[in-house]
Design a protein around this motif. Structure first.
Motif, PDB file in Angstrom:
ATOM      1  N   THR A  48     -38.640  19.546  42.213  1.00 43.15           N
ATOM      2  CA  THR A  48     -39.178  20.610  41.688  1.00 43.15           C
ATOM      3  C   THR A  48     -40.946  20.155  40.267  1.00 43.15           C
ATOM      4  O   THR A  48     -40.908  21.092  39.844  1.00 43.15           O
ATOM      5  N   ARG A  49     -40.892  19.884  40.089  1.00 38.14           N
ATOM      6  CA  ARG A  49     -42.243  18.234  39.509  1.00 38.14           C
ATOM      7  C   ARG A  49     -42.036  19.222  38.220  1.00 38.14           C
ATOM      8  O   ARG A  49     -43.131  19.531  37.695  1.00 38.14           O
ATOM      9  N   SER A  50     -41.277  19.519  37.950  1.00 34.37           N
ATOM     10  CA  SER A  50     -39.996  19.754  36.436  1.00 34.37           C
ATOM     11  C   SER A  50     -40.248  19.043  36.020  1.00 34.37           C
ATOM     12  O   SER A  50     -40.043  17.581  35.492  1.00 34.37           O
ATOM     13  N   VAL A  51     -40.770  18.736  34.670  1.00 29.18           N
ATOM     14  CA  VAL A  51     -41.799  17.817  33.453  1.00 29.18           C
ATOM     15  C   VAL A  51     -41.151  17.330  32.496  1.00 29.18           C
ATOM     16  O   VAL A  51     -41.307  18.849  31.207  1.00 29.18           O
ATOM     17  N   THR A  52     -40.056  16.746  31.915  1.00 27.73           N
ATOM     18  CA  THR A  52     -39.278  16.668  30.282  1.00 27.73           C
ATOM     19  C   THR A  52     -39.667  15.149  30.004  1.00 27.73           C
ATOM     20  O   THR A  52     -39.640  13.830  30.839  1.00 27.73           O
ATOM     21  N   THR A  53     -39.454  15.237  27.991  1.00 25.71           N
ATOM     22  CA  THR A  53     -39.270  13.953  27.434  1.00 25.71           C
ATOM     23  C   THR A  53     -38.524  13.676  27.638  1.00 25.71           C
ATOM     24  O   THR A  53     -37.626  14.591  27.058  1.00 25.71           O
ATOM     25  N   VAL A  54     -38.749  12.714  27.782  1.00 24.33           N
ATOM     26  CA  VAL A  54     -37.118  11.964  27.740  1.00 24.33           C
ATOM     27  C   VAL A  54     -37.458  10.862  26.625  1.00 24.33           C
ATOM     28  O   VAL A  54     -35.911  10.473  26.206  1.00 24.33           O
ATOM     29  N   ALA A  55     -38.269  10.288  26.005  1.00 24.09           N
ATOM     30  CA  ALA A  55     -37.930   9.035  25.134  1.00 24.09           C
ATOM     31  C   ALA A  55     -39.567   8.981  24.116  1.00 24.09           C
ATOM     32  O   ALA A  55     -40.824   9.735  24.859  1.00 24.09           O
ATOM     33  N   GLY A  56     -39.303   8.427  22.849  1.00 23.62           N
ATOM     34  CA  GLY A  56     -40.718   8.784  22.171  1.00 23.62           C
ATOM     35  C   GLY A  56     -41.345  10.324  21.404  1.00 23.62           C
ATOM     36  O   GLY A  56     -40.557  10.896  22.002  1.00 23.62           O
ATOM     37  N   GLY A  57     -41.869  10.389  20.453  1.00 24.16           N
ATOM     38  CA  GLY A  57     -42.485  11.525  19.587  1.00 24.16           C
ATOM     39  C   GLY A  57     -43.624  11.182  18.760  1.00 24.16           C
ATOM     40  O   GLY A  57     -44.307  10.821  19.364  1.00 24.16           O
ATOM     41  N   ASP A  58     -43.479  11.196  17.160  1.00 23.90           N
ATOM     42  CA  ASP A  58     -44.266  10.775  16.445  1.00 23.90           C
ATOM     43  C   ASP A  58     -44.416   9.303  17.108  1.00 23.90           C
ATOM     44  O   ASP A  58     -43.702   7.878  17.472  1.00 23.90           O
ATOM     45  N   GLU A  59     -45.859   9.281  17.014  1.00 21.17           N
ATOM     46  CA  GLU A  59     -46.165   7.213  17.434  1.00 21.17           C
ATOM     47  C   GLU A  59     -46.230   6.368  16.231  1.00 21.17           C
ATOM     48  O   GLU A  59     -45.580   7.028  14.706  1.00 21.17           O
ATOM     49  N   GLY A  60     -45.234   5.717  16.527  1.00 24.00           N
ATOM     50  CA  GLY A  60     -44.971   4.585  15.654  1.00 24.00           C
ATOM     51  C   GLY A  60     -43.945   3.461  17.028  1.00 24.00           C
ATOM     52  O   GLY A  60     -44.234   3.054  17.694  1.00 24.00           O
ATOM     53  N   TRP A  61     -43.368   2.794  15.322  1.00 21.08           N
ATOM     54  CA  TRP A  61     -41.456   1.896  16.218  1.00 21.08           C
ATOM     55  C   TRP A  61     -40.711   2.507  15.957  1.00 21.08           C
ATOM     56  O   TRP A  61     -40.337   2.581  14.405  1.00 21.08           O
ATOM     57  N   ALA A  62     -39.740   2.209  17.099  1.00 22.37           N
ATOM     58  CA  ALA A  62     -38.083   2.714  16.027  1.00 22.37           C
ATOM     59  C   ALA A  62     -37.378   2.392  18.060  1.00 22.37           C
ATOM     60  O   ALA A  62     -37.891   2.881  18.856  1.00 22.37           O
ATOM     61  N   ASP A  63     -36.119   1.675  17.994  1.00 24.71           N
ATOM     62  CA  ASP A  63     -35.621   1.454  19.363  1.00 24.71           C
ATOM     63  C   ASP A  63     -33.923   2.260  19.124  1.00 24.71           C
ATOM     64  O   ASP A  63     -34.202   3.446  18.237  1.00 24.71           O
ATOM     65  N   GLY A  64     -33.282   2.831  20.024  1.00 22.26           N
ATOM     66  CA  GLY A  64     -32.436   4.108  19.639  1.00 22.26           C
ATOM     67  C   GLY A  64     -32.343   4.927  20.700  1.00 22.26           C
ATOM     68  O   GLY A  64     -33.369   5.131  21.667  1.00 22.26           O
ATOM     69  N   VAL A  65     -32.144   5.998  20.697  1.00 19.45           N
ATOM     70  CA  VAL A  65     -32.168   6.910  20.841  1.00 19.45           C
ATOM     71  C   VAL A  65     -33.274   8.841  20.391  1.00 19.45           C
ATOM     72  O   VAL A  65     -34.147   9.037  21.489  1.00 19.45           O
ATOM     73  N   ASP A  66     -33.190   7.523  19.191  1.00 27.67           N
ATOM     74  CA  ASP A  66     -34.868   8.367  19.018  1.00 27.67           C
ATOM     75  C   ASP A  66     -36.319   7.565  19.176  1.00 27.67           C
ATOM     76  O   ASP A  66     -37.055   7.406  17.517  1.00 27.67           O
ATOM     77  N   ALA A  67     -36.294   6.948  19.961  1.00 21.49           N
ATOM     78  CA  ALA A  67     -37.384   5.912  20.059  1.00 21.49           C
ATOM     79  C   ALA A  67     -38.644   6.332  19.510  1.00 21.49           C
ATOM     80  O   ALA A  67     -38.950   7.597  20.042  1.00 21.49           O
ATOM     81  N   ARG A  68     -39.440   5.543  19.233  1.00 23.06           N
ATOM     82  CA  ARG A  68     -41.151   6.168  19.096  1.00 23.06           C
ATOM     83  C   ARG A  68     -41.744   4.697  19.529  1.00 23.06           C
ATOM     84  O   ARG A  68     -41.289   3.797  19.196  1.00 23.06           O
ATOM     85  N   TYR A  69     -43.203   5.296  20.738  1.00 22.43           N
ATOM     86  CA  TYR A  69     -43.511   4.594  20.595  1.00 22.43           C
ATOM     87  C   TYR A  69     -44.915   4.442  20.491  1.00 22.43           C
ATOM     88  O   TYR A  69     -45.114   5.374  19.305  1.00 22.43           O
ATOM     89  N   SER A  70     -46.211   3.596  20.720  1.00 19.48           N
ATOM     90  CA  SER A  70     -48.152   3.360  20.255  1.00 19.48           C
ATOM     91  C   SER A  70     -48.809   3.578  21.434  1.00 19.48           C
ATOM     92  O   SER A  70     -48.930   2.674  21.508  1.00 19.48           O
ATOM     93  N   GLU A  71     -48.633   4.708  22.003  1.00 18.51           N
ATOM     94  CA  GLU A  71     -49.432   3.972  23.627  1.00 18.51           C
ATOM     95  C   GLU A  71     -48.730   3.731  23.950  1.00 18.51           C
ATOM     96  O   GLU A  71     -49.763   2.532  24.372  1.00 18.51           O
ATOM     97  N   PRO A  72     -47.878   3.321  25.269  1.00 15.78           N
ATOM     98  CA  PRO A  72     -47.302   3.355  26.615  1.00 15.78           C
ATOM     99  C   PRO A  72     -48.513   3.004  26.966  1.00 15.78           C
ATOM    100  O   PRO A  72     -48.387   3.984  27.279  1.00 15.78           O
TER     101      PRO A  72
END
Length: 452
Positions: free
Chosen positions: A254-278
């Motif tokens: 379908t080419r549907s795009v959804t965000t599955v992980a990450g949000g504000d830049e930073g670091w956190a594990d779990g279901v509310d993960a954060r990344y820094s420019e993966p």
């Protein structure tokens, strides 16, 4: 980053250390390191080989050869994982003086910033970021040349030879022969039909090079910002939406795009993960492995649970090379006056608030003396989970000397022990030894974490 499901290994392009790290996928133990850490185009054994900012990786079907996009050397390298040797498969070591690069037979074909690799049988696809093309190397014949992209930077789709690409980076091939690529400068995900020879848009803009953002949606209604990595798991194309610090999923049908992980830049594990420019992505057993570039960490994302975890790497010190050209931080301390006699060198390392010493990697230090004022019985120390100050016996004689100590300090954040850092420092300590004071050299150093 490349996950080897059959071998249980992770291959990590440790880009700014100019080396490739092999780790156990389950335990994080470092199994091998290719590259001395010195920038250069050097062939030979793993310990002496040289790379220049390696990036993308691909593994042969039998698991014995690792192909490396050696970006700064404008080359593709081949690592014999059994013999532990490095050779240059394609490229001259210099960026092509011709634009776009001319096809030819390996190895003497000048390239332009090859960024990522993926294998399809005897064909090694190459994301040629520097010339805005996708190339392929036939491993049977040695012929290398473009399969998509005219060399003009742009967003034009259509027949592959005339299409305009914009710094293609990450590559991923699905089972139907569609090659997906992160078209970084256009902030889009595009594809090459490797059978029909056509380029199409999958997600993101097709209007111009500067239409970027952070919006979920379908196809060209979605917006990304400088994506660098892509990976296919089943019918889903995962995207490292690098400058948005998110992982997004594209439904291939379908080419549907959804965000599955990450949000504000930073670091956190779990279901509310954060990344820094993966950046890089790779899949194994339904799990998505992530090179979380600006966090200097390897993460894993489980699409079934939505959980992100961080893999703790350990044991790399076994492969550290003794380098005459010190590449860490050099700190010259104020001169110290100390008494003569059989004494002690006491070293205290201050770890800042919010951090602690890594308790599974050894703190180490090695000292040398220039001058007649001091001598060590044993000038080296290596200890896991040190309690400071750490001490070495030293004989101090009247006169002048300069002590030089090379320290390697592994430390982690208290909040998240998985986030660990390395500080390599050379302490230069001028000393004056005279009768009277106690023969104790008290030396202190404070770690300063890098800004993320």
């Amino acid at each position: 980053l490349l996950a080897d499901a059959d071998g249980g290994r992770l291959f990590i392009a440790d880009t700014n250390h100019h080396r490739v790290v092999v780790a156990d996928m389950a335990t994080g133990e470092v199994l091998d390191v290719a590259g001395s850490g010195r920038r250069g185009l050097v062939e030979g054994g793993f310990a002496s080989a040289g790379f220049d900012q390696p990036q993308g990786l691909a593994l042969s079907e039998d698991g014995t050869t690792l192909y490396v996009a050696d970006v700064g050397n404008h080359s593709v390298r081949a690592l014999d994982l059994d013999a532990r040797t490095v050779t240059t498969l394609l490229g001259t070591g210099e960026q092509t003086p011709l634009y776009p690069p001319r096809p030819g037979v390996a190895p003497d074909v000048a390239l332009a910033s090859p960024w990522d690799l993926t294998l399809d049988g005897p064909r090694l696809f190459i994301a040629m970021a520097g010339s805005h093309q996708v190339w392929a190397l036939d491993l049977t014949t040695g012929f290398a040349g473009p399969v998509a992209g005219s060399g003009r930077e742009g967003v034009a789709n259509g027949p592959a030879a005339g299409a305009e690409l914009a710094q293609p980076s990450g590559l991923a091939l699905d089972r139907s022969g569609i090659l997906y690529f992160a078209d970084s400068e256009s902030s889009a995900i595009r594809s090459v039909d490797t059978f029909e020879g056509s380029v199409d848009i999958v997600a993101g803009t097709e209007a111009n090079l500067f239409d970027f953002g952070d919006e979920d949606g379908v196809g060209t209604d979605a917006r990304l910002q400088h994506p660098l990595g892509v990976e296919v798991i089943g019918d889903v194309l995962y995207v490292a939406d690098t400058y948005n610090s998110k992982i997004k999923a594209v439904d291939i049908d379908t080419r549907s795009v959804t965000t599955v992980a990450g949000g504000d830049e930073g670091w956190a594990d779990g279901v509310d993960a954060r990344y820094s420019e993966p950046g890089g992505l790779s899949a194994s057993g339904g799990v998505l492995w992530i090179a979380d570039t600006n966090n200097h960490a390897v993460r894993s994302f489980d699409p079934a649970t939505g959980e992100t975890a961080t893999l703790v790497l350990w044991g790399i010190e076994r492969f550290e090379q003794v380098d005459e050209e010190f590449t860490g931080t050099v700190v010259t301390l104020d001169p110290i006056t100390v008494g003569a006699g059989a004494g002690l060198l006491e070293v205290t390392v201050a770890i800042p608030d919010g951090y602690k010493v890594n308790d599974i990697a050894p703190f180490s230090m090695t000292w040398s003396v220039d001058g007649a004022g001091a001598a060590f019985t044993d000038a080296s120390l290596s200890v896991i989970a040190p309690e400071f100050p750490v001490r070495l016996d030293v004989v101090l004689r009247p006169g002048m000397a300069t002590l030089t100590g090379d320290l390697t300090i592994y430390y982690c954040t208290v909040e998240a022990e998985e986030l660990c850092l390395i500080d390599r420092v050379r302490l230069v300590v001028p000393i004056a030894v005279e009768d009277g004071p106690e023969p104790v050299l008290d030396i202190s150093y404070a770690v300063v974490p890098p800004q993320r």
